[in-house]
Write a protein that holds these residues in place. Structure first.
Motif, PDB file in Angstrom:
ATOM      1  N   UNK A  77       0.810  -1.215   0.000  1.00 27.01           N
ATOM      2  CA  UNK A  77       0.000   0.000   0.000  1.00 27.01           C
ATOM      3  C   UNK A  77       0.842   1.262   0.000  1.00 27.01           C
ATOM      4  N   UNK A  78       1.916   1.273   0.799  1.00 28.43           N
ATOM      5  CA  UNK A  78       2.799   2.443   0.825  1.00 28.43           C
ATOM      6  C   UNK A  78       3.452   2.662  -0.532  1.00 28.43           C
ATOM      7  N   UNK A  79       3.860   1.579  -1.183  1.00 27.42           N
ATOM      8  CA  UNK A  79       4.493   1.706  -2.501  1.00 27.42           C
ATOM      9  C   UNK A  79       3.521   2.271  -3.533  1.00 27.42           C
ATOM     10  N   UNK A  80       2.272   1.814  -3.495  1.00 23.84           N
ATOM     11  CA  UNK A  80       1.287   2.321  -4.454  1.00 23.84           C
ATOM     12  C   UNK A  80       0.913   3.772  -4.166  1.00 23.84           C
ATOM     13  N   UNK A  81       0.808   4.120  -2.881  1.00 20.60           N
ATOM     14  CA  UNK A  81       0.485   5.501  -2.540  1.00 20.60           C
ATOM     15  C   UNK A  81       1.607   6.458  -2.932  1.00 20.60           C
ATOM     16  N   UNK A 101       0.582  -4.290 -16.537  1.00 20.64           N
ATOM     17  CA  UNK A 101       1.461  -4.800 -15.487  1.00 20.64           C
ATOM     18  C   UNK A 101       2.913  -4.866 -15.945  1.00 20.64           C
ATOM     19  N   UNK A 102       3.133  -5.304 -17.191  1.00 19.83           N
ATOM     20  CA  UNK A 102       4.503  -5.564 -17.624  1.00 19.83           C
ATOM     21  C   UNK A 102       5.110  -4.449 -18.467  1.00 19.83           C
ATOM     22  N   UNK A 103       4.311  -3.562 -19.027  1.00 19.52           N
ATOM     23  CA  UNK A 103       4.839  -2.517 -19.882  1.00 19.52           C
ATOM     24  C   UNK A 103       4.694  -1.130 -19.284  1.00 19.52           C
ATOM     25  N   UNK A 104       4.257  -1.034 -18.050  1.00 19.35           N
ATOM     26  CA  UNK A 104       4.180   0.251 -17.353  1.00 19.35           C
ATOM     27  C   UNK A 104       4.904   0.110 -16.019  1.00 19.35           C
ATOM     28  N   UNK A 105       4.828   1.170 -15.228  1.00 17.61           N
ATOM     29  CA  UNK A 105       5.493   1.155 -13.922  1.00 17.61           C
ATOM     30  C   UNK A 105       4.762   0.318 -12.882  1.00 17.61           C
ATOM     31  N   UNK A 106       3.555  -0.170 -13.200  1.00 15.30           N
ATOM     32  CA  UNK A 106       2.790  -0.945 -12.220  1.00 15.30           C
ATOM     33  C   UNK A 106       3.529  -2.218 -11.840  1.00 15.30           C
ATOM     34  N   UNK A 107       4.059  -2.925 -12.839  1.00 16.79           N
ATOM     35  CA  UNK A 107       4.753  -4.179 -12.551  1.00 16.79           C
ATOM     36  C   UNK A 107       5.970  -3.983 -11.675  1.00 16.79           C
ATOM     37  N   UNK A 108       6.780  -2.971 -11.977  1.00 17.86           N
ATOM     38  CA  UNK A 108       7.983  -2.732 -11.172  1.00 17.86           C
ATOM     39  C   UNK A 108       7.628  -2.326  -9.751  1.00 17.86           C
ATOM     40  N   UNK A 146       6.385  -5.587  -7.959  1.00 18.08           N
ATOM     41  CA  UNK A 146       7.474  -6.532  -7.709  1.00 18.08           C
ATOM     42  C   UNK A 146       8.420  -6.004  -6.638  1.00 18.08           C
ATOM     43  N   UNK A 147       8.776  -4.731  -6.722  1.00 16.72           N
ATOM     44  CA  UNK A 147       9.680  -4.171  -5.717  1.00 16.72           C
ATOM     45  C   UNK A 147       9.046  -4.171  -4.334  1.00 16.72           C
ATOM     46  N   UNK A 148       7.742  -3.882  -4.254  1.00 18.06           N
ATOM     47  CA  UNK A 148       7.062  -3.897  -2.960  1.00 18.06           C
ATOM     48  C   UNK A 148       7.017  -5.308  -2.384  1.00 18.06           C
ATOM     49  N   UNK A 149       6.730  -6.298  -3.238  1.00 15.11           N
ATOM     50  CA  UNK A 149       6.699  -7.682  -2.759  1.00 15.11           C
ATOM     51  C   UNK A 149       8.083  -8.145  -2.312  1.00 15.11           C
ATOM     52  N   UNK A 150       9.128  -7.744  -3.055  1.00 15.97           N
ATOM     53  CA  UNK A 150      10.491  -8.126  -2.662  1.00 15.97           C
ATOM     54  C   UNK A 150      10.854  -7.515  -1.315  1.00 15.97           C
ATOM     55  N   UNK A 151      10.526  -6.235  -1.123  1.00 16.09           N
ATOM     56  CA  UNK A 151      10.813  -5.587   0.162  1.00 16.09           C
ATOM     57  C   UNK A 151      10.014  -6.233   1.285  1.00 16.09           C
ATOM     58  N   UNK A 152       8.739  -6.519   1.035  1.00 17.49           N
ATOM     59  CA  UNK A 152       7.920  -7.160   2.060  1.00 17.49           C
ATOM     60  C   UNK A 152       8.426  -8.542   2.424  1.00 17.49           C
ATOM     61  N   UNK A 153       8.783  -9.342   1.423  1.00 15.90           N
ATOM     62  CA  UNK A 153       9.311 -10.679   1.701  1.00 15.90           C
ATOM     63  C   UNK A 153      10.658 -10.607   2.401  1.00 15.90           C
ATOM     64  N   UNK A 154      11.474  -9.608   2.066  1.00 13.96           N
ATOM     65  CA  UNK A 154      12.756  -9.451   2.753  1.00 13.96           C
ATOM     66  C   UNK A 154      12.547  -9.142   4.236  1.00 13.96           C
ATOM     67  N   UNK A 155      11.575  -8.282   4.537  1.00 11.96           N
ATOM     68  CA  UNK A 155      11.272  -7.976   5.946  1.00 11.96           C
ATOM     69  C   UNK A 155      10.784  -9.214   6.675  1.00 11.96           C
TER      70      UNK A 155
END
Length: 215
Positions: A94-98, A151-158, A161-170
């Motif tokens: 949510x923070x990443x999307x906001x 999802x794959x040709x705009x900034x939505x996918x990145x 993915x970056x939010x999920x990677x950060x969340x999984x890392x935490x």
């Protein structure tokens, strides 16, 4: 010679009356039922969360001696804190999307298109765009292609993915450094699978049934 007034014969509109009587009562919209199922499922899921004080108990943190021990800790902590971990990932997402309003607008528009053009659109109301009528299969194909592009040709996918990677890392960092010796797991909870298994409910079943019926 006397003129007689025309006789007016009363005509009862039985067709319109019968049609009005044969109309079924207005049912609750499917979208309202879906939102109700979603809110109920989320409430039931959060009812299974563990106290946040256990999650941030500083006395329970220690450095793992090996990678195998860290992996075992992650597995046990995941089984115990899976609802809390899901909430943490949702907060990061949510923070990443906001922080990226353009991606948020695109994602909301894509979700609205799926809901109103396919999932909960009445089957007897085809999609008409610029005078052309689109079947369910054509609508599904257009929505799938649009989703891939968004999802794959705009900034939505990145962003996702970056939010999920950060969340999984935490989550993995917390699970590796928290000692699970003070956690008491039931056999049923240990055997549960799926990171979002607590969200499986009537809402997911209703969406799956709608998609299966239209395909």
């Amino acid at each position: 010679m006397t003129s007689s007034a025309p006789v007016i014969v009363p005509i009862s509109n039985t067709q319109s009356t019968g049609a009005a009587q044969s109309q079924p009562p207005i049912a609750t919209p499917a979208i309202r039922s879906f939102i109700s199922n979603i809110s109920e499922t989320v409430r039931n899921g959060f009812a299974q969360r563990r106290p946040w004080s256990e999650l941030i108990d500083r006395s329970a943190f220690s450095r793992p001696d090996s990678i195998s021990e860290a992996t075992q800790r992650i597995r046990k902590n995941y089984s115990y804190f899976r609802v809390n971990y899901s909430a943490l990932i949702a907060v990061v997402l949510g923070i990443s999307l906001l922080s990226n309003p353009f991606s948020l607008i695109l994602l909301v528009a894509l979700l609205a298109a799926w809901i109103f053009l396919y999932l909960f659109r009445p089957a007897d109301q085809p999609v008409v765009f610029f005078g052309r009528t689109y079947s369910d299969k054509e609508t599904l194909g257009i929505l799938v292609i649009t989703s891939i592009v968004v999802i794959f040709l705009t900034s939505v996918g990145s962003v996702l993915i970056s939010a999920l990677v950060v969340g999984l890392a935490i989550v993995c960092t917390h699970g590796a450094f928290r000692m699970p010796e003070d956690l008491f797991l039931d056999d049923q909870e240990v055997g549960s699978t799926g990171f979002l298994s607590f969200l499986s409910g009537p809402s997911a079943n209703s969406v799956a049934s709608v998609v299966a019926a239209r395909v």
